[in-house]
Design a protein around this motif. Structure first.
Motif, PDB file in Angstrom:
ATOM      1  N   VAL A  25       0.837  -1.207   0.000  1.00  0.00           N
ATOM      2  CA  VAL A  25       0.000   0.000   0.000  1.00  0.00           C
ATOM      3  C   VAL A  25       0.871   1.257   0.000  1.00  0.00           C
ATOM      4  O   VAL A  25       0.600   2.218  -0.737  1.00  0.00           O
ATOM      5  CB  VAL A  25      -0.952  -0.008   1.205  1.00  0.00           C
ATOM      6  CG1 VAL A  25      -1.631   1.346   1.379  1.00  0.00           C
ATOM      7  CG2 VAL A  25      -2.003  -1.092   1.032  1.00  0.00           C
ATOM      8  N   LEU A  26       1.923   1.259   0.804  1.00  0.00           N
ATOM      9  CA  LEU A  26       2.808   2.421   0.862  1.00  0.00           C
ATOM     10  C   LEU A  26       3.390   2.754  -0.500  1.00  0.00           C
ATOM     11  O   LEU A  26       3.312   3.895  -0.983  1.00  0.00           O
ATOM     12  CB  LEU A  26       3.932   2.173   1.866  1.00  0.00           C
ATOM     13  CG  LEU A  26       3.662   2.480   3.333  1.00  0.00           C
ATOM     14  CD1 LEU A  26       4.861   2.075   4.182  1.00  0.00           C
ATOM     15  CD2 LEU A  26       3.369   3.969   3.520  1.00  0.00           C
ATOM     16  N   VAL A  27       3.996   1.772  -1.146  1.00  0.00           N
ATOM     17  CA  VAL A  27       4.677   2.016  -2.417  1.00  0.00           C
ATOM     18  C   VAL A  27       3.676   2.373  -3.513  1.00  0.00           C
ATOM     19  O   VAL A  27       3.886   3.324  -4.287  1.00  0.00           O
ATOM     20  CB  VAL A  27       5.508   0.784  -2.821  1.00  0.00           C
ATOM     21  CG1 VAL A  27       6.122   0.981  -4.206  1.00  0.00           C
ATOM     22  CG2 VAL A  27       6.601   0.525  -1.792  1.00  0.00           C
ATOM     23  N   THR A  28       2.569   1.650  -3.590  1.00  0.00           N
ATOM     24  CA  THR A  28       1.579   1.902  -4.644  1.00  0.00           C
ATOM     25  C   THR A  28       0.920   3.268  -4.483  1.00  0.00           C
ATOM     26  O   THR A  28       0.782   4.026  -5.457  1.00  0.00           O
ATOM     27  CB  THR A  28       0.506   0.797  -4.636  1.00  0.00           C
ATOM     28  OG1 THR A  28       1.132  -0.472  -4.789  1.00  0.00           O
ATOM     29  CG2 THR A  28      -0.486   1.017  -5.761  1.00  0.00           C
ATOM     30  N   ALA A  29       0.487   3.590  -3.268  1.00  0.00           N
ATOM     31  CA  ALA A  29      -0.179   4.880  -3.041  1.00  0.00           C
ATOM     32  C   ALA A  29       0.759   6.043  -3.308  1.00  0.00           C
ATOM     33  O   ALA A  29       0.356   7.058  -3.899  1.00  0.00           O
ATOM     34  CB  ALA A  29      -0.703   4.946  -1.603  1.00  0.00           C
ATOM     35  N   ALA A  30       2.029   5.916  -2.886  1.00  0.00           N
ATOM     36  CA  ALA A  30       2.990   6.989  -3.140  1.00  0.00           C
ATOM     37  C   ALA A  30       3.251   7.157  -4.630  1.00  0.00           C
ATOM     38  O   ALA A  30       3.332   8.290  -5.131  1.00  0.00           O
ATOM     39  CB  ALA A  30       4.293   6.703  -2.397  1.00  0.00           C
ATOM     40  N   ALA A  31       3.375   6.048  -5.351  1.00  0.00           N
ATOM     41  CA  ALA A  31       3.636   6.133  -6.788  1.00  0.00           C
ATOM     42  C   ALA A  31       2.461   6.760  -7.536  1.00  0.00           C
ATOM     43  O   ALA A  31       2.651   7.616  -8.416  1.00  0.00           O
ATOM     44  CB  ALA A  31       3.942   4.741  -7.340  1.00  0.00           C
ATOM     45  N   LEU A  32       1.233   6.356  -7.203  1.00  0.00           N
ATOM     46  CA  LEU A  32       0.060   6.916  -7.878  1.00  0.00           C
ATOM     47  C   LEU A  32      -0.156   8.384  -7.519  1.00  0.00           C
ATOM     48  O   LEU A  32      -0.415   9.222  -8.390  1.00  0.00           O
ATOM     49  CB  LEU A  32      -1.181   6.095  -7.521  1.00  0.00           C
ATOM     50  CG  LEU A  32      -1.239   4.670  -8.077  1.00  0.00           C
ATOM     51  CD1 LEU A  32      -2.480   3.946  -7.552  1.00  0.00           C
ATOM     52  CD2 LEU A  32      -1.242   4.695  -9.597  1.00  0.00           C
ATOM     53  N   GLY A  33      -0.084   8.697  -6.219  1.00  0.00           N
ATOM     54  CA  GLY A  33      -0.328  10.072  -5.797  1.00  0.00           C
ATOM     55  C   GLY A  33       0.714  11.038  -6.319  1.00  0.00           C
ATOM     56  O   GLY A  33       0.386  12.101  -6.864  1.00  0.00           O
ATOM     57  N   ASP A  34       1.993  10.680  -6.176  1.00  0.00           N
ATOM     58  CA  ASP A  34       3.043  11.578  -6.639  1.00  0.00           C
ATOM     59  C   ASP A  34       3.111  11.623  -8.163  1.00  0.00           C
ATOM     60  O   ASP A  34       3.373  12.672  -8.759  1.00  0.00           O
ATOM     61  CB  ASP A  34       4.399  11.128  -6.079  1.00  0.00           C
ATOM     62  CG  ASP A  34       4.436  11.157  -4.561  1.00  0.00           C
ATOM     63  OD1 ASP A  34       3.523  11.762  -3.968  1.00  0.00           O
ATOM     64  OD2 ASP A  34       5.366  10.579  -3.974  1.00  0.00           O
ATOM     65  N   GLY A  35       2.870  10.476  -8.798  1.00  0.00           N
ATOM     66  CA  GLY A  35       2.941  10.434 -10.256  1.00  0.00           C
ATOM     67  C   GLY A  35       1.843  11.223 -10.942  1.00  0.00           C
ATOM     68  O   GLY A  35       1.978  11.575 -12.129  1.00  0.00           O
ATOM     69  N   ALA A  36       0.743  11.524 -10.228  1.00  0.00           N
ATOM     70  CA  ALA A  36      -0.357  12.274 -10.845  1.00  0.00           C
ATOM     71  C   ALA A  36       0.095  13.636 -11.343  1.00  0.00           C
ATOM     72  O   ALA A  36      -0.422  14.154 -12.346  1.00  0.00           O
ATOM     73  CB  ALA A  36      -1.507  12.418  -9.842  1.00  0.00           C
TER      74      ALA A  36
END
Length: 439
Positions: A302-313
Motif C-alpha cells: 500500500v505504501l509504495v503503490t499509493a505513493a507512486a500513484l499520488g506523486d505520479g499524478a
C-alpha cells in the motif's frame, strides 16, 4: 455550537455530544478551525499577491516560500520542549494575536502602497514562526483539556476541522485574491486569527502544567538519542529518507506550480484555489482507505503503490495548455488523486512508525522524522524558483514532479516494501527508553 449537536469526524463517525458539552473543548475546536482556515488561506493569498500584484519572479517566489518554511527547520525540535513547560492556552493566544497583527499590518501597508517584497518576507517569516508555536501548542492542549477516554474523539474532531480547512482554505484564499482587493484578502486572514484568539482566550479551565525540574533537562542528549534510534532502525530510516525526498521535491514542485497555473495556463485566483483545494476531499478518501487496504494487501504494498500513484499524478500537469474546462477538470483530478495517495501514505507510515517505536521514544522519533522531512522544504522552494528561472515553467514542473517519485522508489528499495498485513513489534530496548517520556 449547541451542546446537543453531534459533530462528524474526518472518519465519518459522529462525535458524541458529551464531548461537545465541554465548553473548553468547543472553544479549542473553534479556535483551531479558525486558525487553520486563516493559515491555509494565507498560504495562497500571500504568494498570489506576490505574483499578481508585485509581479514576483520565480526566484523571488522561491525565496518567499522558503522564508515561510524555514522556522520548521530551525525551531521545531526546540519548540516542543519549550511548549511543554508553559500553558498551551497562553501560547495559542499570544501566537494568534501575533499573526493577526502581522497580517493586519500587511493589509494597512498594502492600502498605503508600501507592501513590497522585503515587508512581505518579514510578514511570511513572522507567520511561519508563530505557526510552529501554535501547531505544537494546540496538539499538546487536548491532553490537558479533556479526559483520557475522550482523546480519540477529540483528536478525530480536530483532525476533521483541519481537513476541512485544507479543503476550504486554499479555495477561499484564491477567491479573495480574485474577487476582492489585495488589502481585503490579506485582512481576512487577520480576521480568522482574531476569531481564534477570541475563542481560545475564553477557555477558562486551569491547565495542569508539568512541574519544571530543578535542573534543566539535557535537551541535546534526548534529541541525539532519538536521532540514533531512527538511524539504527531500517524501517524508520527508510521512512525518514523517503519523507525527506518527497518534501524536498514537493516544495520545489509547488513553487513552480503556483507560477505555472496563473502564468502558463492563465487561470484565475479562484481556479488556482480550487485546484489546490481538490487535495482535501482526496485526503478524506485516503483516510477511509487507510483503515482497510493495509490489512488486506499489506502495509508495504500500500505504501509504495499509493505513493507512486499520488506523486505520479503531477506528471500530467506539464502536458496541459490553456484554461479550458478540460484543463480545470484534469487539475482537479490530479489534486484529488494526490490528496488520496498522500493521506493513505501518511496514515500508513504513522501506523508503521508507532508500531516499531517503543513508547518512551514516540515523541522524539516523530519529531526527528518531521524535522528531516519538513526541514528540507525551504531548500526545495529555493530550487524550484531557481529551476523555473533557468529552464522555464513547463520543463521545471516536469523535472520537479518526476523528482517526487524518488519517495516510492526509496520505499520500494527498503525493508518497508516487505511489510505485510501484520506490523512488526518494537525492538527490545533498554528500560530507560520504554519508560521515558517522549519528546
Amino acid at each position: 455550537m449547541p451542546s446537543t449537536t453531534s459533530a462528524t469526524s474526518d472518519s465519518g463517525r459522529p462525535v458524541p455530544s458529551s464531548l461537545w458539552r465541554d465548553a473548553g473543548f468547543r472553544r479549542l475546536w473553534l479556535g483551531q478551525t479558525a486558525s487553520q482556515l486563516g493559515e491555509h488561506a494565507s498560504l495562497v493569498v500571500l504568494p498570489l499577491f506576490a505574483v499578481l500584484t508585485l509581479h514576483a519572479g520565480a526566484g523571488e517566489l522561491g525565496v518567499l516560500r522558503a522564508v515561510g518554511q524555514a522556522p520548521v527547520l530551525l525551531l521545531s525540535l526546540f519548540v516542543g520542549a519549550w511548549v511543554d513547560g508553559w500553558r498551551t492556552r497562553t501560547t495559542m493566544v499570544l501566537t494568534d494575536a501575533g499573526r493577526a497583527l502581522a497580517l493586519g499590518a500587511a493589509a494597512v501597508a498594502c492600502v498605503l502602497g508600501r507592501l513590497g517584497m522585503p515587508a512581505l518576507l518579514a510578514v511570511v517569516l513572522a507567520l511561519g514562526t508563530l505557526s510552529v508555536f501554535f501547531d505544537v501548542a494546540y496538539q499538546s492542549s487536548l491532553v490537558r483539556l479533556v479526559k483520557r477516554d475522550q482523546l480519540v474523539r477529540g483528536n478525530s474532531a480536530l483532525e476533521g476541522s483541519r481537513s476541512a480547512a485544507q479543503i476550504g482554505g486554499p479555495a477561499l484564499g484564491g477567491a479573495l485574491v480574485s474577487l476582492l482587493s489585495a488589502p481585503v484578502a490579506v485582512a481576512c486572514g487577520a480576521l480568522f486569527f482574531t476569531l481564534s484568539f477570541l475563542s481560545v482566550r475564553r477557555i477558562r479551565r486551569t491547565e495542569s502544567v508539568p512541574e519544571r525540574p530543578a535542573r534543566p533537562p539535557r535537551v541535546w542528549l534526548r534529541i541525539r538519542e532519538g536521532l540514533r534510534f531512527v538511524v539504527g532502525d531500517p524501517s524508520l530510516r527508510a521512512v525518514c529518507l523517503a519523507s525527506a525526498a518527497f518534501q524536498f521535491c514537493f516544495a520545489a514542485t509547488m513553487t513552480v506550480y503556483l507560477l505555472f497555473l496563473p502564468g502558463e495556463l492563465h487561470l484565475s485566483g479562484t481556479v488556482v484555489g480550487l485546484a489546490l483545494a481538490a487535495a482535501g476531499p482526496g485526503a478524506l478518501l485516503g483516510s477511509l482507505l487507510a483503515a482497510r487496504l493495509p490489512n488486506r494487501f499489506g502495509h508495504g504494498a500500500v505504501l509504495v503503490t499509493a505513493a507512486a500513484l499520488g506523486d505520479g499524478a503531477f506528471l500530467c500537469v506539464p502536458a496541459l495548455h490553456g484554461s479550458s474546462a478540460v484543463t480545470v477538470a484534469v487539475l482537479l483530478a490530479v489534486g484529488f488523486v494526490f490528496g488520496a495517495g498522500g493521506q493513505l501514505v501518511n496514515v500508513t507510515v504513522m501506523a508503521v512508525r508507532q508500531a516499531v517505536t517503543p513508547d518512551g521514544m514516540q515523541g522524539r522519533v516523530a519529531a526527528t522524522i518531521t524535522f528531516a522531512g519538513m526541514g528540507l522544504t525551504p531548500l526545495g522552494s529555493l530550487l524550484g524558483g531557481f529551476l523555473a528561472e533557468q529552464w522555464g515553467l513547463r520543463t521545471s514542473l516536469l523535472v520537479t514532479a518526476a523528482g517526487m517519485l524518488l519517495s516510492p522508489v526509496l520505499m520500494a528499495l527498503s525493508p518497508l516494501v516487505r511489510l505485510g498485513r501484520a506490523l512488526p513489534p518494537p525492538p527490545d530496548v533498554g528500560p530507560g527508553c520504554r519508560g521515558a517520556s517522549g519528546g
